[in-house]
Scaffold this motif. Structure first.
Motif, PDB file in Angstrom:
ATOM      1  N   PHE A   1       0.826  -1.215   0.000  1.00 30.58           N
ATOM      2  CA  PHE A   1       0.000   0.000   0.000  1.00 30.58           C
ATOM      3  C   PHE A   1       0.860   1.266   0.000  1.00 30.58           C
ATOM      4  N   LEU A   2       2.095   1.160   0.507  1.00 29.57           N
ATOM      5  CA  LEU A   2       2.968   2.326   0.517  1.00 29.57           C
ATOM      6  C   LEU A   2       3.384   2.739  -0.889  1.00 29.57           C
ATOM      7  N   ALA A   3       3.380   1.785  -1.829  1.00 36.27           N
ATOM      8  CA  ALA A   3       3.786   2.091  -3.203  1.00 36.27           C
ATOM      9  C   ALA A   3       2.602   2.398  -4.102  1.00 36.27           C
ATOM     10  N   VAL A   4       1.361   2.310  -3.588  1.00 35.82           N
ATOM     11  CA  VAL A   4       0.183   2.541  -4.424  1.00 35.82           C
ATOM     12  C   VAL A   4       0.157   3.948  -5.020  1.00 35.82           C
ATOM     13  N   PRO A   5       0.481   5.020  -4.272  1.00 32.31           N
ATOM     14  CA  PRO A   5       0.475   6.355  -4.914  1.00 32.31           C
ATOM     15  C   PRO A   5       1.418   6.455  -6.093  1.00 32.31           C
ATOM     16  N   ARG A   6       2.626   5.922  -5.973  1.00 28.14           N
ATOM     17  CA  ARG A   6       3.575   5.976  -7.093  1.00 28.14           C
ATOM     18  C   ARG A   6       3.101   5.112  -8.254  1.00 28.14           C
ATOM     19  N   LEU A   7       2.504   3.942  -7.945  1.00 30.40           N
ATOM     20  CA  LEU A   7       1.971   3.094  -9.008  1.00 30.40           C
ATOM     21  C   LEU A   7       0.844   3.809  -9.751  1.00 30.40           C
ATOM     22  N   SER A   8      -0.024   4.471  -9.008  1.00 32.68           N
ATOM     23  CA  SER A   8      -1.136   5.172  -9.648  1.00 32.68           C
ATOM     24  C   SER A   8      -0.624   6.303 -10.534  1.00 32.68           C
ATOM     25  N   ARG A   9       0.400   7.035 -10.087  1.00 34.04           N
ATOM     26  CA  ARG A   9       0.959   8.111 -10.916  1.00 34.04           C
ATOM     27  C   ARG A   9       1.540   7.562 -12.213  1.00 34.04           C
ATOM     28  N   ALA A  10       2.269   6.434 -12.115  1.00 36.43           N
ATOM     29  CA  ALA A  10       2.858   5.857 -13.325  1.00 36.43           C
ATOM     30  C   ALA A  10       1.785   5.368 -14.284  1.00 36.43           C
ATOM     31  N   LEU A  11       0.741   4.737 -13.765  1.00 38.64           N
ATOM     32  CA  LEU A  11      -0.332   4.246 -14.632  1.00 38.64           C
ATOM     33  C   LEU A  11      -1.146   5.396 -15.219  1.00 38.64           C
ATOM     34  N   HIS A  12      -1.209   6.518 -14.490  1.00 35.82           N
ATOM     35  CA  HIS A  12      -1.973   7.685 -14.986  1.00 35.82           C
ATOM     36  C   HIS A  12      -1.331   8.287 -16.232  1.00 35.82           C
ATOM     37  N   HIS A  13      -0.025   8.125 -16.398  1.00 36.88           N
ATOM     38  CA  HIS A  13       0.664   8.679 -17.562  1.00 36.88           C
ATOM     39  C   HIS A  13       0.508   7.807 -18.806  1.00 36.88           C
ATOM     40  N   VAL A  14      -0.146   6.663 -18.688  1.00 37.10           N
ATOM     41  CA  VAL A  14      -0.355   5.790 -19.845  1.00 37.10           C
ATOM     42  C   VAL A  14      -1.535   6.316 -20.635  1.00 37.10           C
ATOM     43  N   PRO A  15      -1.389   6.611 -21.935  1.00 36.34           N
ATOM     44  CA  PRO A  15      -2.495   7.136 -22.736  1.00 36.34           C
ATOM     45  C   PRO A  15      -3.643   6.132 -22.862  1.00 36.34           C
ATOM     46  N   GLN A  16      -4.851   6.660 -23.024  1.00 36.14           N
ATOM     47  CA  GLN A  16      -6.010   5.800 -23.208  1.00 36.14           C
ATOM     48  C   GLN A  16      -5.920   5.053 -24.531  1.00 36.14           C
ATOM     49  N   GLY A  17      -6.393   3.804 -24.521  1.00 36.31           N
ATOM     50  CA  GLY A  17      -6.427   2.997 -25.728  1.00 36.31           C
ATOM     51  C   GLY A  17      -5.102   2.413 -26.155  1.00 36.31           C
ATOM     52  N   SER A  18      -4.056   2.569 -25.376  1.00 38.16           N
ATOM     53  CA  SER A  18      -2.736   2.062 -25.764  1.00 38.16           C
ATOM     54  C   SER A  18      -2.533   0.640 -25.242  1.00 38.16           C
ATOM     55  N   HIS A  19      -1.511  -0.001 -25.795  1.00 35.86           N
ATOM     56  CA  HIS A  19      -1.133  -1.330 -25.325  1.00 35.86           C
ATOM     57  C   HIS A  19      -0.093  -1.163 -24.215  1.00 35.86           C
ATOM     58  N   VAL A  20      -0.342  -1.802 -23.082  1.00 39.10           N
ATOM     59  CA  VAL A  20       0.488  -1.608 -21.905  1.00 39.10           C
ATOM     60  C   VAL A  20       0.999  -2.964 -21.435  1.00 39.10           C
ATOM     61  N   VAL A  21       2.263  -3.010 -21.085  1.00 41.23           N
ATOM     62  CA  VAL A  21       2.869  -4.180 -20.460  1.00 41.23           C
ATOM     63  C   VAL A  21       3.284  -3.776 -19.048  1.00 41.23           C
ATOM     64  N   VAL A  22       2.656  -4.393 -18.051  1.00 42.32           N
ATOM     65  CA  VAL A  22       2.981  -4.138 -16.647  1.00 42.32           C
ATOM     66  C   VAL A  22       3.817  -5.312 -16.148  1.00 42.32           C
ATOM     67  N   GLU A  23       5.074  -5.054 -15.880  1.00 43.98           N
ATOM     68  CA  GLU A  23       5.992  -6.106 -15.425  1.00 43.98           C
ATOM     69  C   GLU A  23       6.141  -6.022 -13.911  1.00 43.98           C
ATOM     70  N   LEU A  24       5.666  -7.043 -13.233  1.00 42.30           N
ATOM     71  CA  LEU A  24       5.717  -7.114 -11.771  1.00 42.30           C
ATOM     72  C   LEU A  24       6.911  -7.962 -11.371  1.00 42.30           C
ATOM     73  N   ASP A  25       8.000  -7.310 -11.098  1.00 44.08           N
ATOM     74  CA  ASP A  25       9.236  -8.010 -10.732  1.00 44.08           C
ATOM     75  C   ASP A  25       9.379  -7.981  -9.213  1.00 44.08           C
ATOM     76  N   GLY A  26       8.522  -8.722  -8.528  1.00 47.79           N
ATOM     77  CA  GLY A  26       8.550  -8.797  -7.066  1.00 47.79           C
ATOM     78  C   GLY A  26       7.905 -10.085  -6.619  1.00 47.79           C
ATOM     79  N   SER A  27       7.937 -10.323  -5.315  1.00 49.30           N
ATOM     80  CA  SER A  27       7.417 -11.580  -4.794  1.00 49.30           C
ATOM     81  C   SER A  27       6.223 -11.388  -3.872  1.00 49.30           C
ATOM     82  N   PHE A  28       5.707 -10.130  -3.762  1.00 52.10           N
ATOM     83  CA  PHE A  28       4.590  -9.902  -2.849  1.00 52.10           C
ATOM     84  C   PHE A  28       3.747  -8.753  -3.355  1.00 52.10           C
ATOM     85  N   MET A  29       2.415  -8.907  -3.237  1.00 54.02           N
ATOM     86  CA  MET A  29       1.482  -7.855  -3.562  1.00 54.02           C
ATOM     87  C   MET A  29       0.382  -7.868  -2.511  1.00 54.02           C
ATOM     88  N   ASP A  30       0.185  -6.764  -1.802  1.00 54.16           N
ATOM     89  CA  ASP A  30      -0.855  -6.758  -0.783  1.00 54.16           C
ATOM     90  C   ASP A  30      -2.194  -6.378  -1.416  1.00 54.16           C
TER      91      ASP A  30
END
Length: 859
Positions: A454-483
């Motif tokens: 949850f501490l990284a949710v604001p930064r994740l939301s900012r990064a996803l907000h910069h993705v244009p609508q209708g585009s193809h997006v690849v989200v690479e989750l290079d970690g071992s835990f997601m709350d």
């Protein structure tokens, strides 16, 4: 060939496989001590005698207390404990704790604290919490031992110089300049001789050195220094063993209740952790012994805790030091070839005999010599290997804080401080998440590196907000835990983006998505798909990924779980491609297509989850279709599985292994093993051995046969591979692996001399020696641990492995490497239906293939 085919289907030995019978009654066994146990007990006794006296000297306890603890640890802990070959006694790791207790409360109260600590260990053993102690970070344990070692070495340095140690490390350091100014030359000379012998004795070269090294270096060092001091007539303080009639026993504890409770907890903690870690280390040492060694069971840690508790109760009651498992004596016990707990118990008996009958000899030992011995042990506790290990795992801060805390504050305070720092480091890593966003060729990549909380949710939301609508997006989750907070944020964004016409692809080494329920294991690595994205299972890099738990709800149409176990994407594997039926061909319908499935989709490899097929005409070989970053011609039905497998490798696995393969391409192959097995498609060598690129040099043929050298109908390709692996690649081991249900062995049993000699039958003639070995009544039949072979085919499969090992030994390159000790041969049997590997344990009477899990060679 018929003369070599056994016709003993109804013979007595075949009946032995099928006929149920009760175990024969055995006469009562007489108590025996194996010769290996006797020799190991003597070796351990010779090490324990000077060390016990030295540790007692370092703690300030009566010297008899060290002998009492050594005897009780050998007899009581050896008999009751769960680690048969671990030797218990007074441990250097307890020196600082015991010395502090003696200084604060006196000797009799210290003995009472030892008894109470033993009772606490009994309680913990009954609660079966022994495994919990192993959850302590190794950096904390190594730091604790290093801090204790520094404390011991600094204190004993004063005795080595002819003085008296102070009460703390700081006081010893402050008094060191004055001690150096007034050192005793005689004490320094005796100590220097002790250290010299201790250092040089294990390094004597040649055949004479191998014989002399059987005598423990500690005994030689103390004996040599004692003899030199006696011959030179040096006047030095020596060991003083008062009469046993005046030996002090435990008394009622006296002192503040809170301080006594802390003392009991500290003693319990150090004794328990050191003993349990020692038991695990002993198991690893046993696993590395030569293959012909007697089998010793793995340690029962809860029982070991009970044994240590009982030993501490008895030792404290009799006026002995606290007892714990000790590494030096345990290593000597294993390396001396001990086969049972009798060696540990016999060593305790020998200590009792020495304490009663060798007092005049023991009183000749100079205290400076014992101090030098204990100082060397303390220095060895600061292990450079441990420092490199914790540095490599980025835990050097935890190690340093624990070490300094133990040195300057005390054991309990240092360990507590180390645990606090370890928790802080873990929290820091949990909150340290890097999120980047970039665009490549019209595709937006959002890379999340680290734990997604949850501490990284604001930064994740900012990064996803910069993705244009209708585009193809690849989200690479290079970690071992997601709350849950991060999961909800990612899910909500994904739904919104796909609703606006965009596509989302979730990928990464540690995210398990893209499989239908009930398909691959949730721990498998895969790719989630939305819109036009594709997803395929992948197993790369899963062996080292930690086990984690994510929300089990679906993220879009995919799972968001990650438990990363090797090879789980292949569970419930189905790759059968149905042939075109005439009706289907006429109607143009895709064979096996679900009635509701839309055109352009085909079943997923792990279930019925529809996925879009690649664009392009299905039967036009001139069209190149991009799959996972490569261009391939559209394949017919028979080759579709190959094409999709290659595409999945290029898309998911290749990026993960490219660096390692590039290194192997630069450095060349350096495999450590030659693995010779059958060509059966059910044997996946890398899966069975958990190996990767560059680990195995594999030779596969029908029946895992090794043609003997000079065989007229032999195959030089197998011999060439053996010679290349041994002489050029310098492999350290060769494994011959047979398996259940082998078609080659079935063909051998069913062979008919009248059949035409096809290439396959000419090759299978190399298995005739295995048939002859199986028909020889003078040789014992190989068997599996716990049961005989299920039928004649399985019996021949087992016998064939043993026979092919004999063929291997006949090759000159193999024989030469075996004589020089540079090569080992192993026999392996893999039961396909059980997914169980059995390792050959001997070539003498009673050849047994044992469970690899029981042998435990991975430690």
């Amino acid at each position: 060939m018929s003369a070599c085919v056994p016709t003993r289907t109804d013979s007595k030995r075949t009946q032995r496989i099928h006929r149920p019978h009760s175990p024969p009654s055995t006469p009562p066994r007489r108590f025996r001590i194996a010769g290996a146990d006797v020799s190991a007990a003597i070796a351990v006794f010779l090490i324990a005698l000077p060390l016990s006296l030295g540790i007692a000297l370092a703690t300030g306890a009566p010297l008899q207390a060290g002998l009492v603890a050594a005897a009780v640890g050998g007899i009581v802990a050896g008999r009751i404990g769960g680690s048969p070959l671990q030797v218990s006694g007074p441990a250097a790791g307890l020196t600082v704790v015991t010395a502090d207790l003696i200084q604060r409360y006196g000797w009799r109260t210290t003995c009472a604290i030892t008894v109470l600590a033993g009772l606490a260990q009994l309680g913990l053993g009954c609660l079966r919490v022994a495994r919990t102690a192993l959850a302590v970070s190794p950096a904390i344990v190594h730091g604790m031992l290093a801090g204790i070692g520094v404390t011991i070495a600094v204190a004993q340095l004063h005795i080595v110089l002819g003085g008296t140690p102070q009460s703390s490390v700081l006081a010893n350091l402050r008094a060191l300049p004055a001690q150096l100014a007034g050192l005793d030359p005689a004490a320094v000379a005796v100590s220097a001789m002790t250290l010299t012998l201790l250092l040089l004795w294990p390094r004597i070269p040649g055949r004479a050195g191998r014989l002399l090294r059987r005598v423990p270096a500690a005994l030689i060092a103390v004996s040599g220094a004692t003899a030199a001091a006696a011959l030179a007539g040096l006047v030095l303080p020596k060991v003083d063993l008062p009469s046993w009639r005046s030996h002090a026993l435990a008394g009622l504890p006296e002192g503040p209740a809170l301080g006594l409770v802390a003392a009991v907890l500290t003693t319990t903690l150090v004794c328990s952790v050191q003993s349990l870690l020692g038991a695990v280390a002993v198991d690893k040492l046993i696993a590395t012994r030569p293959r012909g060694s007697a089998r010793v069971g793995r340690s029962d840690l809860d029982r070991e805790l009970l044994g240590q508790g009982a030993a501490n109760i008895v030792s404290g009651t009799l006026g002995g030091l606290p007892v714990a498992g000790v590494a030096v004596r345990s290593s000597a016990n294993v390396q001396s070839g001990a086969v049972s707990r009798n060696s540990t118990m016999l060593h305790g008996v020998l200590v009792v005999v020495a304490a009663l009958l060798m007092v005049p000899i023991l009183e000749l030992i100079p205290l400076a010599s014992l101090a030098a011995l204990v100082m060397a042990v303390g220095i060895q506790m600061v292990s450079l290997h441990h420092i490199r290990t914790v540095t490599r795992h980025r835990e050097a801060l935890v190690y340093a804080v624990t070490t300094l805390g133990v040195v300057f504050l005390g054991v309990l305070e240092g360990v507590t401080l180390g645990i606090a720092v370890a928790v802080a480091v873990a929290l820091h890593r949990l909150t340290r998440t890097r999120i980047t966003h970039d665009e490549k060729e019209g595709v937006h990549h959002v890379h999340v590196r680290g734990q997604l909380t949850f501490l990284a949710v604001p930064r994740l939301s900012r990064a996803l907000h910069h993705v244009p609508q209708g585009s193809h997006v690849v989200v690479e989750l290079d970690g071992s835990f997601m709350d849950h907070a991060a999961y909800e944020a990612l899910q909500d964004w994904q739904k919104t983006h796909t609703a606006q016409g965009g596509t989302v692809e979730l990928t990464g080494r540690r995210v398990a998505t893209g499989t239908a329920p009930g398909a691959a294991d949730p721990g498998a690595t895969a790719t989630a798909t939305s819109g036009t994205g594709t997803g395929t299972g992948n197993h790369a890099d899963t062996a080292s990924a930690p086990h984690t738990t994510h929300p089990t709800r679906h993220l879009g149409s995919a799972r968001a779980e990650c438990q990363c176990r090797p090879w789980t994407p292949w569970r419930n594997h189905r790759c059968e491609v149905p042939r075109l039926a005439p009706a289907a061909s006429a109607s143009g319908q895709h064979p096996g297509r679900h009635p509701d499935r839309q055109p352009g989709q085909h079943p997923d490899r792990h279930g019925d989850t529809p996925r879009p097929t690649e664009a392009g005409p299905a039967n036009d070989p001139s069209v190149l279709t991009p799959l996972g970053g490569i261009s391939v011609p559209p394949a017919p039905l028979g080759g579709r599985q190959l094409v999709h497998g290659i595409a999945a490798f290029q898309r998911n696995t290749a990026p993960l292994v490219r660096g390692e393969l590039a290194r192997l391409a630069r450095e060349g192959q350096r495999p450590t093993q030659l693995f010779l097995t059958c060509a059966d498609s059910r044997l996946v060598t890398s899966m069975i051995t958990s190996s990767g690129p560059g680990d195995l040099f594999v030779v596969r043929n029908v029946g895992n046969l090794v043609p003997p050298p000079g065989e007229e109908s032999g195959d030089d390709s197998v011999a060439a591979a053996i010679e290349y692996a041994v002489d050029v690649l310098h492999v350290r081991s060769i494994t011959v692996c047979g398996h259940s249900g082998c078609g080659a062995m079935q063909a051998l049993l069913q062979s008919d001399p009248g059949q035409a000699q096809t290439p396959l039958r000419r090759w299978l003639r190399l298995g005739v020696p295995s048939l002859e070995r199986m028909a020889d009544d003078r040789r014992p039949w190989p068997r599996l641990a716990g049961r005989a072979a299920a039928d004649a085919v399985e019996q021949l499969c087992l016998t064939n492995v043993v026979q092919q090992l004999d063929h291997l030994r006949a090759h000159e390159s193999v024989a030469r490497a075996l004589r020089s000790g540079e090569l080992e041969l192993h026999g392996l049997y893999f039961h396909v239906g059980e997914a169980q590997a059995y390792l050959l344990q001997g070539q003498d009477e009673g050849v047994v293939f044992d469970h690899v899990g029981a042998v435990d060679l991975t430690a």
